[in-house]
Design a protein around this motif. Structure first.
Motif, PDB file in Angstrom:
ATOM      1  N   ALA A   4       0.834  -1.199   0.000  1.00 19.46           N
ATOM      2  CA  ALA A   4       0.000   0.000   0.000  1.00 19.46           C
ATOM      3  C   ALA A   4       0.874   1.257   0.000  1.00 19.46           C
ATOM      4  CB  ALA A   4      -0.924  -0.002   1.206  1.00 19.46           C
ATOM      5  N   ALA A   5       1.985   1.207   0.732  1.00 22.32           N
ATOM      6  CA  ALA A   5       2.896   2.353   0.773  1.00 22.32           C
ATOM      7  C   ALA A   5       3.513   2.600  -0.598  1.00 22.32           C
ATOM      8  CB  ALA A   5       3.984   2.116   1.811  1.00 22.32           C
ATOM      9  N   ALA A   6       3.911   1.532  -1.278  1.00 22.73           N
ATOM     10  CA  ALA A   6       4.489   1.671  -2.614  1.00 22.73           C
ATOM     11  C   ALA A   6       3.489   2.312  -3.566  1.00 22.73           C
ATOM     12  CB  ALA A   6       4.936   0.302  -3.138  1.00 22.73           C
ATOM     13  N   ALA A   7       2.237   1.886  -3.482  1.00 19.53           N
ATOM     14  CA  ALA A   7       1.201   2.456  -4.332  1.00 19.53           C
ATOM     15  C   ALA A   7       0.998   3.941  -4.038  1.00 19.53           C
ATOM     16  CB  ALA A   7      -0.103   1.693  -4.147  1.00 19.53           C
ATOM     17  N   SER A   8       0.985   4.287  -2.768  1.00 23.77           N
ATOM     18  CA  SER A   8       0.799   5.683  -2.390  1.00 23.77           C
ATOM     19  C   SER A   8       1.967   6.548  -2.855  1.00 23.77           C
ATOM     20  CB  SER A   8       0.639   5.800  -0.875  1.00 23.77           C
ATOM     21  OG  SER A   8      -0.541   5.161  -0.442  1.00 23.77           O
ATOM     22  N   LEU A   9       3.149   5.975  -2.823  1.00 26.13           N
ATOM     23  CA  LEU A   9       4.345   6.699  -3.256  1.00 26.13           C
ATOM     24  C   LEU A   9       4.462   6.746  -4.774  1.00 26.13           C
ATOM     25  CD1 LEU A   9       6.889   5.226  -0.685  1.00 26.13           C
ATOM     26  CD2 LEU A   9       6.074   7.605  -0.760  1.00 26.13           C
ATOM     27  N   ALA A  43      24.129   9.470   4.050  1.00 34.42           N
ATOM     28  CA  ALA A  43      23.165  10.454   4.537  1.00 34.42           C
ATOM     29  C   ALA A  43      22.234  10.954   3.446  1.00 34.42           C
ATOM     30  CB  ALA A  43      23.894  11.632   5.180  1.00 34.42           C
ATOM     31  N   GLY A  44      22.675  10.894   2.199  1.00 36.59           N
ATOM     32  CA  GLY A  44      21.859  11.397   1.102  1.00 36.59           C
ATOM     33  C   GLY A  44      20.884  10.389   0.533  1.00 36.59           C
ATOM     34  N   CYS A  45      20.811   9.201   1.093  1.00 38.20           N
ATOM     35  CA  CYS A  45      19.918   8.158   0.570  1.00 38.20           C
ATOM     36  C   CYS A  45      18.459   8.574   0.723  1.00 38.20           C
ATOM     37  CB  CYS A  45      20.169   6.843   1.294  1.00 38.20           C
ATOM     38  SG  CYS A  45      19.168   5.473   0.672  1.00 38.20           S
ATOM     39  N   PRO A  46      17.654   8.399  -0.325  1.00 37.16           N
ATOM     40  CA  PRO A  46      16.238   8.763  -0.245  1.00 37.16           C
ATOM     41  C   PRO A  46      15.474   7.921   0.781  1.00 37.16           C
ATOM     42  CG  PRO A  46      16.925   8.481  -2.521  1.00 37.16           C
ATOM     43  CD  PRO A  46      18.037   7.944  -1.672  1.00 37.16           C
ATOM     44  N   VAL A  47      14.539   8.563   1.453  1.00 33.89           N
ATOM     45  CA  VAL A  47      13.697   7.895   2.445  1.00 33.89           C
ATOM     46  C   VAL A  47      12.271   8.437   2.301  1.00 33.89           C
ATOM     47  CG1 VAL A  47      13.325   7.398   4.891  1.00 33.89           C
ATOM     48  CG2 VAL A  47      15.638   7.820   4.054  1.00 33.89           C
ATOM     49  N   ASP A  96      -6.796   9.484   6.100  1.00 31.52           N
ATOM     50  CA  ASP A  96      -5.863  10.385   6.778  1.00 31.52           C
ATOM     51  C   ASP A  96      -4.405  10.008   6.532  1.00 31.52           C
ATOM     52  OD1 ASP A  96      -5.987   8.034   8.209  1.00 31.52           O
ATOM     53  OD2 ASP A  96      -5.977   8.990  10.179  1.00 31.52           O
ATOM     54  N   GLU A  97      -4.150   9.344   5.419  1.00 25.96           N
ATOM     55  CA  GLU A  97      -2.778   8.964   5.062  1.00 25.96           C
ATOM     56  C   GLU A  97      -1.869  10.195   5.047  1.00 25.96           C
ATOM     57  OE1 GLU A  97      -1.656   6.232   1.554  1.00 25.96           O
ATOM     58  OE2 GLU A  97      -1.412   8.251   0.749  1.00 25.96           O
ATOM     59  N   LEU A  98      -0.627   9.994   5.463  1.00 22.11           N
ATOM     60  CA  LEU A  98       0.346  11.082   5.478  1.00 22.11           C
ATOM     61  C   LEU A  98       1.672  10.555   4.954  1.00 22.11           C
ATOM     62  CD1 LEU A  98       1.191  13.963   6.280  1.00 22.11           C
ATOM     63  CD2 LEU A  98       1.641  13.099   8.589  1.00 22.11           C
ATOM     64  N   ILE A  99       2.274  11.279   4.014  1.00 25.44           N
ATOM     65  CA  ILE A  99       3.544  10.878   3.414  1.00 25.44           C
ATOM     66  C   ILE A  99       4.584  11.954   3.676  1.00 25.44           C
ATOM     67  CG2 ILE A  99       4.772  10.364   1.266  1.00 25.44           C
ATOM     68  CD1 ILE A  99       2.151   9.317   0.125  1.00 25.44           C
ATOM     69  N   VAL A 100       5.748  11.535   4.136  1.00 24.29           N
ATOM     70  CA  VAL A 100       6.881  12.436   4.326  1.00 24.29           C
ATOM     71  C   VAL A 100       8.049  11.882   3.505  1.00 24.29           C
ATOM     72  CG1 VAL A 100       8.540  13.378   5.967  1.00 24.29           C
ATOM     73  CG2 VAL A 100       6.148  13.125   6.633  1.00 24.29           C
ATOM     74  N   ARG A 101       8.667  12.718   2.690  1.00 23.78           N
ATOM     75  CA  ARG A 101       9.789  12.303   1.848  1.00 23.78           C
ATOM     76  C   ARG A 101      11.019  13.119   2.213  1.00 23.78           C
ATOM     77  NH1 ARG A 101       7.377  10.052  -3.220  1.00 23.78           N
ATOM     78  NH2 ARG A 101       5.131  10.484  -3.159  1.00 23.78           N
ATOM     79  N   GLY A 102      12.173  12.487   2.133  1.00 27.25           N
ATOM     80  CA  GLY A 102      13.409  13.192   2.412  1.00 27.25           C
ATOM     81  C   GLY A 102      14.603  12.297   2.201  1.00 27.25           C
ATOM     82  N   THR A 103      15.619  12.501   2.993  1.00 23.53           N
ATOM     83  CA  THR A 103      16.819  11.670   2.972  1.00 23.53           C
ATOM     84  C   THR A 103      17.120  11.236   4.397  1.00 23.53           C
ATOM     85  OG1 THR A 103      18.349  13.511   3.318  1.00 23.53           O
ATOM     86  CG2 THR A 103      17.726  13.018   1.034  1.00 23.53           C
ATOM     87  N   LEU A 104      18.094  10.353   4.532  1.00 21.40           N
ATOM     88  CA  LEU A 104      18.477   9.950   5.880  1.00 21.40           C
ATOM     89  C   LEU A 104      18.985  11.137   6.698  1.00 21.40           C
ATOM     90  CD1 LEU A 104      20.211   6.482   5.298  1.00 21.40           C
ATOM     91  CD2 LEU A 104      18.054   6.924   6.498  1.00 21.40           C
ATOM     92  N   ALA A 105      19.417  12.181   6.022  1.00 18.90           N
ATOM     93  CA  ALA A 105      19.934  13.349   6.730  1.00 18.90           C
ATOM     94  C   ALA A 105      18.828  14.167   7.388  1.00 18.90           C
ATOM     95  CB  ALA A 105      20.727  14.237   5.767  1.00 18.90           C
ATOM     96  N   ASP A 106      17.636  14.179   6.795  1.00 15.79           N
ATOM     97  CA  ASP A 106      16.603  15.080   7.321  1.00 15.79           C
ATOM     98  C   ASP A 106      15.282  14.406   7.691  1.00 15.79           C
ATOM     99  OD1 ASP A 106      15.271  14.593   4.896  1.00 15.79           O
ATOM    100  OD2 ASP A 106      15.917  16.470   3.992  1.00 15.79           O
ATOM    101  N   ILE A 152       4.287  12.020  13.437  1.00 16.44           N
ATOM    102  CA  ILE A 152       4.038  10.610  13.128  1.00 16.44           C
ATOM    103  C   ILE A 152       4.629   9.742  14.238  1.00 16.44           C
ATOM    104  CG2 ILE A 152       4.439   8.736  11.496  1.00 16.44           C
ATOM    105  CD1 ILE A 152       4.729  10.865   9.312  1.00 16.44           C
ATOM    106  N   LEU A 153       3.781   8.977  14.900  1.00 11.17           N
ATOM    107  CA  LEU A 153       4.228   8.182  16.043  1.00 11.17           C
ATOM    108  C   LEU A 153       3.977   6.688  15.878  1.00 11.17           C
ATOM    109  CD1 LEU A 153       2.927  10.476  18.929  1.00 11.17           C
ATOM    110  CD2 LEU A 153       5.276  10.293  18.073  1.00 11.17           C
ATOM    111  N   ARG A 154       3.075   6.303  14.990  1.00  8.95           N
ATOM    112  CA  ARG A 154       2.732   4.881  14.852  1.00  8.95           C
ATOM    113  C   ARG A 154       2.043   4.640  13.510  1.00  8.95           C
ATOM    114  NH1 ARG A 154      -0.356   7.089  18.694  1.00  8.95           N
ATOM    115  NH2 ARG A 154       0.943   6.202  20.326  1.00  8.95           N
ATOM    116  N   THR A 155       1.729   3.372  13.254  1.00  9.68           N
ATOM    117  CA  THR A 155       1.021   2.952  12.041  1.00  9.68           C
ATOM    118  C   THR A 155       1.681   3.527  10.798  1.00  9.68           C
ATOM    119  OG1 THR A 155      -0.981   3.187  13.401  1.00  9.68           O
ATOM    120  CG2 THR A 155      -1.286   2.496  11.121  1.00  9.68           C
TER     121      THR A 155
END
Length: 245
Positions: free
Chosen positions: A113-118, A181-185, A195-205, A215-218
């Protein structure tokens, strides 16, 4: 006795088989807030509904055995898919000991489901062809030897972490030495839900972003170059050379 993967959260991400079994089972055990309430509406009128959120394994087993002894079919709903991080194995072990037969219906897992959302494929030609599904050991059973993030990360394969977002800073610290540190996350919370929520960045941020988003769970954490890959070879599956063969 039917174990059913209820999907990642959206009520319509249930298999046709799972839906049919739920509607035919006079007893339904479900995993609290992780299972959409709409699925419980599929249960037949007067069905016994048992929220297992506050039950221990002995109490859950007792419910399953009692229903079997009464000749009643049971729909045991697990969030996501039953094959990973579902606590299915210990239930099956106890049912085997009690002589209770069962079957298993898979569901849509959270990582899918996460892959689809992304909007991403986690196995991109020439970039990443392996996916590691894992977790961390905090507030859970210890990880087996050799399955720590430092060891698993040596492959630099696409990694999906469940049950780990509360330890995002520690996760980052363990992955940076191998991924950089620059690897995508990406962190996907409540994948497929309204109420889905997506956060994109790198290991640095990413740790700061996750904290800022509250974001604390699920949530699942996805790490790997496939998240941003754009320059890669087409797969052999649909290549002209293969189609001419």
């Amino acid at each position: 006795m039917h174990f059913i993967g209820a999907g990642p959260g959206a009520a319509d991400l249930i298999t046709v088989r799972g839906q049919r079994l739920i509607s035919a089972s006079p007893v339904c055990l479900y995993a609290g807030s992780l299972v959409p309430v709409e699925l419980l509406e599929l249960c037949p009128p007067g069905a016994r509904l048992v929220d297992t959120a506050n039950l221990n394994l002995d109490e859950i087993t007792a419910e399953l055995v009692a229903a079997h002894e009464a000749g009643l079919d049971v729909a045991r709903l697990h969030s996501g898919d039953t094959s990973v991080f579902s606590a299915l194995a210990e239930q099956l072990r106890r049912l085997d000991a009690a002589g209770v037969p069962y079957d298993i219906t898979p569901g849509v897992p959270a990582f899918a489901a996460a892959a689809a959302s992304l909007g991403r494929e986690f196995t991109v030609p020439g970039v990443g062809q392996s996916v590691i599904l894992t977790r961390t050991s905090a507030r859970a059973t210890p990880m087996p030897e050799g399955e720590d993030l430092g060891t698993l990360g040596r492959s630099r394969a696409t990694m999906v972490l469940h049950l780990a977002v509360q330890r995002i800073e520690e996760v980052v610290a363990e992955l940076v030495p191998n991924y950089g540190a620059g690897c995508p996350v990406a962190v996907v919370a409540r994948a497929s839900r309204p109420d889905e929520l997506i956060v994109r960045g790198t290991l640095a941020d990413i740790a700061d972003q996750v904290k800022a988003a509250g974001i604390l769970r699920t949530a699942v954490i996805v790490v790997g170059a496939v998240l941003t890959a754009s320059e890669f070879t087409d797969s052999h599956l649909y290549s002209a050379a293969r189609c001419r063969a």
